[in-house]
Design a protein around this motif. Structure first.
Motif, mmCIF file in Angstrom:
data_model
loop_
_atom_site.group_PDB
_atom_site.id
_atom_site.type_symbol
_atom_site.label_atom_id
_atom_site.label_comp_id
_atom_site.label_asym_id
_atom_site.label_seq_id
_atom_site.Cartn_x
_atom_site.Cartn_y
_atom_site.Cartn_z
ATOM 1 N N LYS A 321 0.834 -1.202 0.000
ATOM 2 C CA LYS A 321 0.000 0.000 0.000
ATOM 3 C C LYS A 321 0.874 1.259 0.000
ATOM 4 N N LEU A 324 2.452 1.743 -3.407
ATOM 5 C CA LEU A 324 1.515 2.323 -4.365
ATOM 6 C C LEU A 324 1.376 3.826 -4.140
ATOM 7 N N ASP A 325 1.346 4.245 -2.862
ATOM 8 C CA ASP A 325 1.255 5.675 -2.567
ATOM 9 C C ASP A 325 2.497 6.419 -3.053
ATOM 10 N N ARG A 327 4.444 5.593 -5.580
ATOM 11 C CA ARG A 327 4.589 5.588 -7.034
ATOM 12 C C ARG A 327 3.283 5.958 -7.756
ATOM 13 N N ARG A 328 2.413 6.621 -7.028
ATOM 14 C CA ARG A 328 1.107 6.959 -7.593
ATOM 15 C C ARG A 328 1.249 7.831 -8.840
ATOM 16 N N ASP A 329 2.242 8.721 -8.818
ATOM 17 C CA ASP A 329 2.408 9.652 -9.936
ATOM 18 C C ASP A 329 3.502 9.207 -10.897
ATOM 19 N N GLY A 333 1.508 4.549 -12.977
ATOM 20 C CA GLY A 333 0.793 4.661 -11.717
ATOM 21 C C GLY A 333 0.595 3.318 -11.049
ATOM 22 N N ARG A 334 -0.493 3.171 -10.310
ATOM 23 C CA ARG A 334 -0.757 1.933 -9.583
ATOM 24 C C ARG A 334 -1.038 0.767 -10.519
ATOM 25 N N ARG A 369 -5.290 -4.651 -6.901
ATOM 26 C CA ARG A 369 -3.879 -4.848 -7.275
ATOM 27 C C ARG A 369 -3.247 -6.021 -6.529
#
Length: 496
Positions: A321, A324-325, A327-329, A333-334, A369
């Motif tokens: 989790k 993912l936060d 590498r969100r941008d 992305g996710r 995911r």
């Protein structure tokens, strides 16, 4: 007569009474001890007569493995089947028996499962003794004092096994040390053990002393000074009993340097103890292509391990989790990341644990995911490994880490817990080159995964090459050679 004189007179009378009772009590104790000794001798003679009758019929010695969960799909079961295969290939004049509690399947189905999951086929059939009371070693039966409850339960389960079949050589391959004195002193068997993980360790004592919450040290205990002190005393007394039981073994094999240190401190049998690294299906993963992965649109992070609480799958989900936060941008992305959790479920408790983990994924918003793959065949496992970029392992003080080795053999960038076997034996430099990464909490795991994904494809490829080359020492062939060398003194005592 004064009150003081009356007290003295009463004490004198009480002393005379106790003295008169002393001799009868001593006689009664001696009688009880004699009866107990005679009972033990009678049971021993009865069991040995059963073995002699069986030997007269088949004419061969029998080696028995105590493995109540032999139909599970974990690393311990891989050790079992590789050990049996090695013995059958080396000694053609022995029979092999497996004590199991898997009542819902036949012996042939168990062997078919071993071939399907581990790619292991035995040269000859084995006999199975099905135990009806495996519930006695289920942790769910003992919500409190679990270690003691399971150990006492293993004695009763071992008694059932011994009365069903008396072998010539008994091997505890699943860590039930309290069965060793039972088979040695009542059954008159030679006994050996392969220890994957000590039932209790100095690290467990440290966790309680330092009042750290863990899966086996809940918050209500760690937050209480009295309960923590009581648990330390309980652990110390249990460690003493565990050491006495383990010291009965004629031969002790352990699976890692970490396990060796703890077993030597508890069982105190250095001359009978050796390290035999568990067999890992290194060759089965060597044909997974080892090439740059720069053109991947989705990076898969694969976790391999039974769904047991100590494997700490929750840490994997929390760390994923956070990744993912982070590498969100980033590119993709996710959608460019997924977590694949592969493992075996031994019982309903494990299946309930998977449901809890699925619910946790929903709560954290990562369910889309994360994939769960349960009890999958070897071919599917290999396919998932081939598609993955990172191999993930999160168990604190993992005794060895077969899943870690398999990920490295498949050419994955391994990220393992900074403790136990992975730290001491597996994820270590190879010819001066890096073989993987270590972490210890969700922040360091997320940071390490982010760092791995940020590496150039060429840098990742070099780490993967180093990892694959380094794990040759954990192959099936190495295990069989070391296992047979360790077993040779005991096998030489069998009458043929």
């Amino acid at each position: 007569m004064s009150g003081h004189d009356q007290l003295v007179l009463c004490l004198c009378e009480l002393t005379r009474l106790l003295w008169k009772l002393l001799l009868p009590l001593l006689f009664l104790c001696a009688l009880l001890v004699a009866v107990l000794v005679l009972l033990v001798l009678a049971v021993r003679l009865w069991l040995q007569s059963n073995r002699n009758a069986r030997r007269a019929m088949d004419g061969r010695p029998t080696v028995a493995f105590f493995h109540p969960y032999c139909n599970a799909g974990g690393g311990g079961e891989r050790v079992l089947w590789c050990a049996i295969r090695a013995l059958q290939n080396r000694y053609v004049d022995i029979n092999v028996v497996v004590y199991t509690g898997d009542l819902g399947v036949t012996g042939q189905q168990i062997l078919d499962g071993a071939r399907r999951r581990f790619n292991i086929a035995l040269p000859r059939p084995v006999d199975f003794v099905f135990l009806r009371h495996r519930l006695l070693v289920e942790p769910g039966l003992f919500p409190h004092f679990t270690l003691l409850g399971q150990s006492v339960g293993s004695i009763f389960l071992g008694w059932e096994a011994l009365t069903e079949f008396v072998p010539d050589l008994y091997i505890d391959s699943m860590g039930y040390a309290f069965t060793l004195p039972l088979f040695r002193y009542l059954g008159g068997c030679s006994v050996g053990s392969y220890v994957h993980y000590p039932t209790i360790s100095t690290d467990m004592l440290s966790v309680v002393r330092e009042r750290n919450p863990r899966f086996n040290n809940p918050d209500y205990v760690s937050n209480s000074l009295f309960l923590s002190a009581f648990k330390v005393v309980y652990y110390c007394m249990f460690a003493l009993l565990y050491g006495m039981a383990g010291s009965c073994s004629d031969l002790v094999m352990v699976n890692s340097s970490w396990t060796l240190d703890h077993i030597l401190s508890l069982w105190r049998a250095p001359n009978r103890t050796s390290v035999v690294y568990p067999p890992c299906d290194v060759s089965g993963f060597l044909d997974v292509p080892l090439e740059e992965d720069g053109d991947k649109k989705c990076h898969s992070i694969v976790s391999i391990g039974q769904f047991r609480p100590e494997k700490d799958h929750r840490l994997q989900i929390r760390a994923f989790k956070k990744l993912l936060d982070r590498r969100r941008d980033g590119p993709g992305g996710r959608e460019a990341l997924k977590l694949v959790m592969i493992g075996g479920c031994r019982n309903q408790q494990d299946e309930d644990r998977v449901l809890m983990l699925r619910g946790m994924c929903q709560e954290l918003g990562v369910a889309d995911r994360v994939e769960f793959k349960l009890n999958i065949p070897f071919d599917e496992l290999k396919r998932e490994m081939g598609e993955a970029t990172i191999g993930l392992h999160t168990m604190w003080n993992e005794h060895f880490g077969i899943g870690v080795v398999e990920c490295m053999a498949a050419g994955k960038v391994i990220l393992a817990h900074k403790s136990g076997g992975p730290k001491l034996d597996i994820v270590v430099p190879f010819e001066g080159g890096q073989t993987g990464f270590l972490a210890e909490d969700e922040d360091s795991y997320a940071e390490a995964m982010d760092r791995i994904l940020a590496l150039t494809p060429g840098s990742r490829l070099q780490i993967r090459r180093n990892a694959r080359q380094s794990v040759a020492r954990f192959s099936d062939q190495e295990f069989e050679a070391c296992f047979l060398a360790a077993m040779e003194p005991l096998m030489g005592t069998l009458e043929r």
